[in-house]
Scaffold this motif. Structure first.
Motif, short mmCIF file in Angstrom:
data_model
loop_
_atom_site.label_atom_id
_atom_site.label_comp_id
_atom_site.label_asym_id
_atom_site.label_seq_id
_atom_site.Cartn_x
_atom_site.Cartn_y
_atom_site.Cartn_z
N ARG A 19 0.85 -1.19 0.00
CA ARG A 19 0.00 0.00 0.00
C ARG A 19 0.89 1.24 0.00
O ARG A 19 1.42 1.63 1.04
N PRO A 20 1.04 1.86 -1.17
CA PRO A 20 2.02 2.95 -1.29
C PRO A 20 1.55 4.27 -0.70
O PRO A 20 0.35 4.54 -0.57
N ARG A 21 2.53 5.09 -0.39
CA ARG A 21 2.26 6.50 -0.08
C ARG A 21 1.74 7.11 -1.38
O ARG A 21 2.26 6.81 -2.46
N PRO A 22 0.71 7.94 -1.33
CA PRO A 22 0.13 8.47 -2.58
C PRO A 22 1.15 9.13 -3.50
O PRO A 22 1.12 8.92 -4.71
N GLU A 23 2.08 9.86 -2.94
CA GLU A 23 3.06 10.57 -3.77
C GLU A 23 4.14 9.64 -4.35
O GLU A 23 4.91 10.05 -5.21
N ARG A 24 4.18 8.39 -3.91
CA ARG A 24 5.19 7.44 -4.40
C ARG A 24 4.56 6.24 -5.12
O ARG A 24 5.25 5.29 -5.46
N ALA A 25 3.23 6.30 -5.36
CA ALA A 25 2.52 5.15 -5.93
C ALA A 25 3.07 4.74 -7.29
O ALA A 25 3.33 3.55 -7.53
N PRO A 57 -7.63 0.48 -6.14
CA PRO A 57 -6.58 0.58 -7.16
C PRO A 57 -5.25 1.14 -6.68
O PRO A 57 -4.25 1.04 -7.37
N THR A 58 -5.22 1.70 -5.47
CA THR A 58 -3.94 2.17 -4.95
C THR A 58 -3.11 1.03 -4.36
O THR A 58 -1.91 1.19 -4.14
N THR A 59 -3.74 -0.12 -4.12
CA THR A 59 -3.05 -1.26 -3.52
C THR A 59 -2.51 -2.19 -4.60
O THR A 59 -3.24 -2.58 -5.52
N TYR A 91 8.48 4.09 0.39
CA TYR A 91 7.41 3.99 -0.61
C TYR A 91 6.05 3.66 -0.01
O TYR A 91 5.03 3.95 -0.61
N LEU A 92 6.04 3.00 1.15
CA LEU A 92 4.81 2.43 1.70
C LEU A 92 4.22 3.28 2.81
O LEU A 92 4.95 3.85 3.63
N ARG A 93 2.88 3.32 2.87
CA ARG A 93 2.22 4.01 3.98
C ARG A 93 2.05 3.09 5.18
O ARG A 93 1.80 3.54 6.30
N GLU A 94 2.18 1.78 4.96
CA GLU A 94 2.22 0.78 6.03
C GLU A 94 3.05 -0.38 5.50
O GLU A 94 3.21 -0.52 4.29
#
Length: 105
Positions: A19-25, A57-59, A91-94
């Motif tokens: 699950r990426p950080r939005p700015e690094r997706a 779709p972000t995952t 890169y990841l939010r978690e």
């Protein structure tokens, strides 16, 4: 999170969620896709795919199947993968969510 591979005999599979950080997706997607072809050529790699979750779709979802836990350990020691393990939280939010699988057929 250190990836601890279960001690099993025979093939081992896994699926996981990134699950990426939005700015690094976009950057994470490109990075994960860059691992596909080299990984498929590794000894012991039976299947290696990266997917996008339809519901979110972000995952990104990855699926791997290996001939053995030893082959998977060797894969994770490849410099590109070891480097990703060290920097993944950039890169990841978690952290990665990984589920282990034992093939039945």
């Amino acid at each position: 999170m250190e990836i601890v591979i279960p001690e099993v005999s025979g093939p081992i599979g896994l699926y996981g969620f990134a699950r990426p950080r939005p700015e690094r997706a976009a950057e994470l997607e490109s990075l994960l896709l860059s691992f596909v072809e080299p990984t498929r050529r590794e000894p012991g790699s039976l299947q290696y795919q990266v997917h996008r979750d339809v519901a979110d779709p972000t995952t990104l979802v990855f699926y791997e199947l290996w001939r053995s836990a030893t082959d998977l350990r060797e894969h994770l020691a490849v410099p590109a993968l070891a480097g990703f393990q060290r920097t993944r939280m950039d890169y990841l939010r978690e952290d990665l969510e990984i589920h282990w699988l034992l093939p039945l057929n």
